[in-house]
Design a protein around this motif. Structure first.
Motif, PDB file in Angstrom:
ATOM      1  N   GLY A  22      -1.444   7.495  -4.133  1.00 33.03           N
ATOM      2  CA  GLY A  22      -0.953   6.431  -3.272  1.00 33.03           C
ATOM      3  C   GLY A  22      -2.062   5.480  -2.884  1.00 33.03           C
ATOM      4  O   GLY A  22      -3.233   5.843  -2.882  1.00 33.03           O
ATOM      5  N   GLY A  27      -0.010   1.530   2.035  1.00 33.01           N
ATOM      6  CA  GLY A  27       0.661   2.432   2.967  1.00 33.01           C
ATOM      7  C   GLY A  27       0.514   1.994   4.411  1.00 33.01           C
ATOM      8  O   GLY A  27       1.460   2.093   5.199  1.00 33.01           O
ATOM      9  N   GLU A  30       2.946  -0.834   4.866  1.00 34.81           N
ATOM     10  CA  GLU A  30       4.316  -0.322   4.863  1.00 34.81           C
ATOM     11  C   GLU A  30       4.635   0.456   6.137  1.00 34.81           C
ATOM     12  O   GLU A  30       5.779   0.493   6.573  1.00 34.81           O
ATOM     13  CB  GLU A  30       4.562   0.565   3.644  1.00 34.81           C
ATOM     14  CG  GLU A  30       4.676  -0.181   2.347  1.00 34.81           C
ATOM     15  CD  GLU A  30       5.911  -1.057   2.257  1.00 34.81           C
ATOM     16  OE1 GLU A  30       6.995  -0.649   2.713  1.00 34.81           O
ATOM     17  OE2 GLU A  30       5.779  -2.173   1.730  1.00 34.81           O
ATOM     18  N   ALA A  93       6.416  12.058   0.779  1.00 34.55           N
ATOM     19  CA  ALA A  93       6.857  10.828   0.104  1.00 34.55           C
ATOM     20  C   ALA A  93       8.320  10.942  -0.325  1.00 34.55           C
ATOM     21  O   ALA A  93       9.099   9.992  -0.178  1.00 34.55           O
ATOM     22  CB  ALA A  93       5.970  10.534  -1.099  1.00 34.55           C
ATOM     23  N   ASN A 123       7.149   2.395  -2.197  1.00 39.26           N
ATOM     24  CA  ASN A 123       5.830   2.646  -1.615  1.00 39.26           C
ATOM     25  C   ASN A 123       5.763   3.898  -0.747  1.00 39.26           C
ATOM     26  O   ASN A 123       4.925   3.998   0.140  1.00 39.26           O
ATOM     27  CB  ASN A 123       5.336   1.424  -0.827  1.00 39.26           C
ATOM     28  CG  ASN A 123       5.242   0.187  -1.676  1.00 39.26           C
ATOM     29  OD1 ASN A 123       4.816   0.245  -2.830  1.00 39.26           O
ATOM     30  ND2 ASN A 123       5.668  -0.938  -1.137  1.00 39.26           N
ATOM     31  N   ASP A 126       2.485   5.611  -0.990  1.00 36.34           N
ATOM     32  CA  ASP A 126       1.437   4.884  -0.274  1.00 36.34           C
ATOM     33  C   ASP A 126       1.445   5.230   1.211  1.00 36.34           C
ATOM     34  O   ASP A 126       0.398   5.435   1.818  1.00 36.34           O
ATOM     35  CB  ASP A 126       1.615   3.378  -0.470  1.00 36.34           C
ATOM     36  CG  ASP A 126       1.582   2.971  -1.938  1.00 36.34           C
ATOM     37  OD1 ASP A 126       0.828   3.578  -2.722  1.00 36.34           O
ATOM     38  OD2 ASP A 126       2.330   2.047  -2.309  1.00 36.34           O
ATOM     39  N   VAL A 127       2.638   5.313   1.796  1.00 35.84           N
ATOM     40  CA  VAL A 127       2.745   5.675   3.212  1.00 35.84           C
ATOM     41  C   VAL A 127       2.240   7.103   3.414  1.00 35.84           C
ATOM     42  O   VAL A 127       1.493   7.381   4.352  1.00 35.84           O
ATOM     43  CB  VAL A 127       4.191   5.506   3.738  1.00 35.84           C
ATOM     44  CG1 VAL A 127       4.338   6.082   5.140  1.00 35.84           C
ATOM     45  CG2 VAL A 127       4.586   4.039   3.724  1.00 35.84           C
ATOM     46  N   TYR A 130      -1.481   7.094   3.239  1.00 37.29           N
ATOM     47  CA  TYR A 130      -2.011   6.542   4.492  1.00 37.29           C
ATOM     48  C   TYR A 130      -1.995   7.609   5.585  1.00 37.29           C
ATOM     49  O   TYR A 130      -2.991   7.824   6.281  1.00 37.29           O
ATOM     50  CB  TYR A 130      -1.182   5.321   4.899  1.00 37.29           C
ATOM     51  CG  TYR A 130      -1.493   4.773   6.260  1.00 37.29           C
ATOM     52  CD1 TYR A 130      -2.741   4.224   6.551  1.00 37.29           C
ATOM     53  CD2 TYR A 130      -0.543   4.784   7.269  1.00 37.29           C
ATOM     54  CE1 TYR A 130      -3.026   3.709   7.806  1.00 37.29           C
ATOM     55  CE2 TYR A 130      -0.801   4.272   8.520  1.00 37.29           C
ATOM     56  CZ  TYR A 130      -2.063   3.734   8.786  1.00 37.29           C
ATOM     57  OH  TYR A 130      -2.345   3.224  10.043  1.00 37.29           O
TER      58      TYR A 130
END
Length: 136
Positions: A22, A27, A30, A93, A123, A126-127, A130
């Motif tokens: 990610g 993230g 988002e 995710a 995404n 990505d979150v 993060y």
């Protein structure tokens, strides 16, 4: 000796936190969609001020699902945690993408539901990456 160092380096890389898939910067952007319900707060600071409808996500990666003391989780998320669900980047995710479907599959129960009705359709990795940066 050279080979043992290479093997040791490879094993170390495999043991590293699994947020390489990610993009943390994406993230973070988002996560703005998430902060209406969730905050990220350590014992010392408010990293992201947000709502209290959802639990604090500081340290979520590595945490047993449904286990923040004092937060009123849905029964099915608590059941998933009691069955051994521990959040990692991959399963978080997937959960963010469709919480209800995730719990139904995890618990093998078509009637399982989640209090989290929001679905993030892109995404999600990505979150999760993060959020992994705030793991203890």
């Amino acid at each position: 000796m050279k080979y043992s160092l290479t093997i040791a380096a490879a094993l170390t890389a495999l043991a590293a936190p699994a947020f390489a898939d990610g993009d943390v910067a994406t993230g973070e952007k988002e996560f703005r969609k998430c902060k209406s319900c969730h905050m990220i707060e350590s014992a010392d600071e408010a990293i992201v001020k947000g709502g209290k409808t959802g639990p604090n996500l500081y340290g979520v990666i590595g945490r047993t699902a449904g286990s923040v003391e004092g937060f009123n989780y849905g029964d099915d998320l608590v059941a998933a945690g009691e069955a051994g669900l521990v959040w990692d980047v991959e399963n978080l995710a997937t959960y963010i993408e469709d919480p209800k479907a995730f719990l139904q599959e995890t618990l093998d129960d078509g009637a399982a539901k989640s209090k989290m009705t929001f679905k993030l359709k892109k995404n999600t990795e990505d979150v999760a990456a993060y959020l992994a940066t705030f793991s203890e």
